[in-house]
Design an enzyme around this catalytic site. Structure first.
Site, short mmCIF file in Angstrom:
data_model
loop_
_atom_site.label_atom_id
_atom_site.label_comp_id
_atom_site.label_asym_id
_atom_site.label_seq_id
_atom_site.Cartn_x
_atom_site.Cartn_y
_atom_site.Cartn_z
CG LEU A 165 -2.08 0.93 1.28
CD1 LEU A 165 -3.01 0.74 0.09
CD2 LEU A 165 -2.86 0.73 2.57
CG ASP A 166 1.22 3.51 -3.60
OD1 ASP A 166 2.07 2.63 -3.81
OD2 ASP A 166 0.40 3.89 -4.44
NE ARG A 167 6.31 8.65 2.00
CZ ARG A 167 7.32 9.49 1.96
NH1 ARG A 167 8.49 9.12 2.42
NH2 ARG A 167 7.19 10.66 1.45
#
Length: 187
Positions: free
Chosen positions: A45-47
């Site tokens: 999950l992207d930052r």
């Protein structure tokens, strides 16, 4: 029995236990929240995205969750800049062609702003002159930054992205930074 951890990843946290980036300015990682040796994230999950991250102690289960061929549904709440029209929603439902090829069809519907959502830190930028809207998007693939690229493709840049479900697992009332054990087959 295999164990699964459900974690509500806060905005700005990396989906890994160590930061291989700059030593001068380390970024927060899963190790700041989860002390459970032997568990690894199943997917990413992207930052700058928030929400459900599934971790497991079983490599085969980890691969099954993360493998796009399994077509495990992933559900997102997406705050977009602008007001979606019927054409934009239909394009997302059919699938759009991105630089890395066409996306699979997605389940997409416009929803009311969630009333039980936690505040984001830092807050989403707000502009009085530009409306925003909320979408629920269900994907059955997982390309890098896919939701953001899809909404941008139809003229609706993503302002906030929250994953609420992966297959049988749901975020439910889990607060940001909190985690709990769950069964392999779901909650």
């Amino acid at each position: 029995m295999n164990k699964v951890i459900l974690f509500n990843k806060p905005f700005g946290v990396l989906s890994q236990f160590t930061d291989k980036g700059s030593a001068d300015s380390p970024r927060p990682t899963l190790s700041a929240f989860i002390d459970a040796p032997g568990f690894y994230p199943a997917g990413r999950l992207d930052r700058d995205s928030e929400g459900l991250l599934v971790l497991t102690d079983n490599g085969a289960l980890q691969a099954r969750i993360a493998n796009p061929r399994q077509k495990m549904p992933k559900t997102y709440l997406v705050q977009v800049e602008g007001r979606p029209d019927a054409d934009a929603l239909e394009a997302l439902r059919r699938g759009v062609t991105l630089k890395d090829g066409p996306t699979r069809p997605a389940d997409v519907r416009q929803i009311d702003a969630p009333d039980d959502l936690w505040p984001r830190d830092p807050p989403v930028r707000f502009r009085k002159s530009v409306p925003d809207a909320w979408l629920e998007i269900v994907l059955r693939e997982g390309r890098n930054r896919q939701v953001r690229r899809m909404t941008a493709h139809v003229g609706l840049p993503t302002l906030r992205l929250i994953r609420t479900a992966i297959g049988p697992w749901r975020l439910n009332q889990l607060r940001p930074g909190a985690w709990r054990f769950a069964a392999e087959s779901g909650p």
